[in-house]
Design a protein around this motif. Sequence first.
Motif: not given
Length: 115
Positions: A77-84, A86-106
């Motif tokens: 198939h030229p455009d296979p289904y990829i679990v979102p 999974a690598p290559g999926g639409s949600k894989f690493t969707r949110n990039p890591t924050p730049p250095a110096g920014i602190e996230i408090i959880y």
Amino acid sequence: MSAASHLARRAAQKERVRILYRRALKDTLNWAVHRHLFYQDAWELRERFEANKNVENLEAIDRLIADGEASHNKWRHPDPYIVPWAPGGSKFTRNPTPPAGIEIIYNYGLEDHIE
């Protein structure tokens, strides 16, 4: 050919057939729009594999495997289904890591109590 090398070659062939069947079955799911279509296609694929399960000649088995792999590569198939997620999926690493110096408090909701 010794018995050990014969058994090793047969084991390698069985592994190649198993991998080819799984890849072809997963790719069949990419082509099927509905489950009932997939079941029919999967049944036909299984029949093609079952038709050659009693072949004993090692060279014939290698030739059948090579033909099956070539056919699978041709009809993938030229455009296979990829679990979102999974690598290559639409949600894989969707949110990039924050730049250095920014602190996230959880501490959700306790931000006012930081001293």
